[in-house]
Design a protein around this motif. Structure first.
Motif, mmCIF file in Angstrom:
data_model
loop_
_atom_site.group_PDB
_atom_site.id
_atom_site.type_symbol
_atom_site.label_atom_id
_atom_site.label_comp_id
_atom_site.label_asym_id
_atom_site.label_seq_id
_atom_site.Cartn_x
_atom_site.Cartn_y
_atom_site.Cartn_z
ATOM 1 N N PRO A 1 -51.855 -90.264 -90.054
ATOM 2 C CA PRO A 1 -51.497 -89.248 -88.835
ATOM 3 C C PRO A 1 -50.062 -88.341 -89.124
ATOM 4 O O PRO A 1 -49.157 -88.762 -90.012
ATOM 5 C CB PRO A 1 -51.330 -90.081 -87.552
ATOM 6 C CG PRO A 1 -50.900 -91.276 -88.255
ATOM 7 C CD PRO A 1 -51.615 -91.349 -89.613
ATOM 8 N N SER A 2 -49.941 -87.203 -88.622
ATOM 9 C CA SER A 2 -48.918 -86.573 -88.590
ATOM 10 C C SER A 2 -47.623 -86.956 -87.841
ATOM 11 O O SER A 2 -48.015 -87.817 -87.100
ATOM 12 C CB SER A 2 -48.909 -85.229 -88.306
ATOM 13 O OG SER A 2 -49.233 -84.963 -86.943
ATOM 14 N N VAL A 3 -46.243 -86.658 -88.018
ATOM 15 C CA VAL A 3 -45.429 -87.223 -87.077
ATOM 16 C C VAL A 3 -45.419 -86.927 -85.775
ATOM 17 O O VAL A 3 -45.091 -87.625 -84.919
ATOM 18 C CB VAL A 3 -43.835 -86.520 -87.590
ATOM 19 C CG1 VAL A 3 -42.892 -86.967 -86.790
ATOM 20 C CG2 VAL A 3 -43.509 -86.890 -89.354
ATOM 21 N N ARG A 4 -46.026 -85.725 -85.489
ATOM 22 C CA ARG A 4 -46.261 -85.431 -84.170
ATOM 23 C C ARG A 4 -47.380 -86.080 -83.313
ATOM 24 O O ARG A 4 -47.221 -86.635 -82.453
ATOM 25 C CB ARG A 4 -46.391 -83.859 -84.014
ATOM 26 C CG ARG A 4 -46.588 -83.453 -82.509
ATOM 27 C CD ARG A 4 -46.905 -81.902 -82.557
ATOM 28 N NE ARG A 4 -46.823 -81.313 -81.043
ATOM 29 C CZ ARG A 4 -45.614 -81.358 -80.260
ATOM 30 N NH1 ARG A 4 -44.442 -81.519 -80.652
ATOM 31 N NH2 ARG A 4 -45.853 -80.729 -79.216
ATOM 32 N N ALA B 1 -49.274 -90.457 -79.893
ATOM 33 C CA ALA B 1 -49.575 -91.662 -79.522
ATOM 34 C C ALA B 1 -48.315 -92.564 -78.954
ATOM 35 O O ALA B 1 -48.692 -93.562 -77.794
ATOM 36 C CB ALA B 1 -50.048 -92.357 -80.846
ATOM 37 N N LYS B 2 -47.504 -92.839 -79.258
ATOM 38 C CA LYS B 2 -46.244 -93.634 -78.705
ATOM 39 C C LYS B 2 -46.016 -93.065 -77.324
ATOM 40 O O LYS B 2 -45.906 -94.012 -76.609
ATOM 41 C CB LYS B 2 -44.832 -93.481 -79.452
ATOM 42 C CG LYS B 2 -43.713 -94.230 -79.035
ATOM 43 C CD LYS B 2 -42.793 -94.121 -79.936
ATOM 44 C CE LYS B 2 -41.556 -94.954 -79.334
ATOM 45 N NZ LYS B 2 -40.282 -94.935 -80.088
ATOM 46 N N GLU B 3 -46.123 -91.895 -76.709
ATOM 47 C CA GLU B 3 -45.819 -91.466 -75.565
ATOM 48 C C GLU B 3 -47.174 -91.627 -74.781
ATOM 49 O O GLU B 3 -46.812 -92.002 -73.461
ATOM 50 C CB GLU B 3 -45.417 -90.113 -75.458
ATOM 51 C CG GLU B 3 -44.073 -89.828 -76.278
ATOM 52 C CD GLU B 3 -43.702 -88.315 -75.916
ATOM 53 O OE1 GLU B 3 -44.162 -87.544 -75.147
ATOM 54 O OE2 GLU B 3 -42.329 -88.125 -76.443
ATOM 55 N N SER C 1 -57.279 -88.045 -82.287
ATOM 56 C CA SER C 1 -57.191 -87.107 -83.574
ATOM 57 C C SER C 1 -56.213 -85.963 -83.475
ATOM 58 O O SER C 1 -55.756 -85.665 -82.611
ATOM 59 C CB SER C 1 -58.613 -86.867 -83.861
ATOM 60 O OG SER C 1 -59.108 -86.236 -82.941
ATOM 61 N N GLU C 2 -56.174 -85.334 -84.847
ATOM 62 C CA GLU C 2 -55.476 -83.817 -84.702
ATOM 63 C C GLU C 2 -56.181 -82.796 -85.822
ATOM 64 O O GLU C 2 -57.035 -83.308 -86.643
ATOM 65 C CB GLU C 2 -54.188 -84.166 -85.313
ATOM 66 C CG GLU C 2 -54.071 -84.917 -86.640
ATOM 67 C CD GLU C 2 -52.776 -85.541 -87.080
ATOM 68 O OE1 GLU C 2 -51.736 -84.441 -86.481
ATOM 69 O OE2 GLU C 2 -52.462 -86.257 -88.150
#
Length: 209
Positions: free
Chosen positions: A8-11, A16-18, A55-56
């Motif tokens: 996953p990207s940083v964003r 996901a954390k939020e 997903s992204e």
């Protein structure tokens, strides 16, 4: 349990954390190289009630899959307009208590089904909870908003704390995520039918005057 697609990207990791802050009791799991079958089996073994897979595309979160465990159903959504909490500009720390839920204009048979799938992510709130999560249908797009409120005398102050995003359902299967195409399809969005542009799927039709 909240996890992501591989690498996953940083964003996406931040989102996901939020999302874990939005969902009471949620935890984030690093996907690594785990296959879907291993993910679902690990969640079942740990007594997890729901698995959320994000997903992204090119660093932009654009998909959310929600799998109720142990037997399903599994709902697939396109995700758009993801705004992180620091970008919303609200409070620095949102309360983690179970929120009150508002399900707006999800009053067709499909809308009620989608609303039921979403609301079972949340435990029953305490009466004095000061947080509200809204799922508002607007032209078959579900706007997701997270607010806290305070009472100051007779006034009520409402503040958005994020994250903020939109969901659009396109597939509901009766099984779990690891079953894939083997699970029966309960509902699928058909955007290319001749009447697709005329129908509102999630809201009940407005009666003619």
């Amino acid at each position: 349990m909240v996890t992501t697609s591989r690498d996953p990207s940083v964003r996406l990791r931040l989102f996901a954390k939020e999302l874990c802050l939005l969902l009471p009791g949620a935890r984030r799991m690093n996907r690594g190289h785990a296959e879907l079958g291993a993910l679902v089996a690990a969640c079942r073994g740990a007594g997890v009630t729901d698995l959320v897979l994000l997903s992204e595309t090119r660093g932009r979160p654009d998909g959310l899959c929600l799998c109720h465990l142990p037997h399903g159903p599994t709902a697939h959504f396109t995700l758009s307009g993801a705004v992180l909490r620091q970008e919303v500009g609200g409070l620095g720390g949102a309360p983690l208590a179970a929120p009150h839920l508002l399900l707006l204009r999800l009053d067709s048979a499909l809308g009620r089904r989608v609303g039921t799938i979403l609301k079972h992510l949340f435990p029953v709130p305490r009466p004095d909870t000061r947080r509200v999560v809204t799922f508002a249908n607007e032209d078959d797009v579900i706007l997701v908003r997270n607010h806290v409120y305070r009472r100051r005398g007779r006034k009520v102050e409402l503040e958005e704390v994020g994250p903020r995003f939109q969901l659009r359902p396109y597939l509901i299967r009766l099984g779990t995520l690891d079953q894939g195409d083997a699970a029966d399809v309960e509902w699928r969005w058909h955007p290319y039918t001749a009447t697709a542009h005329k129908r509102h799927l999630l809201a009940a039709p407005t009666p003619a005057p």
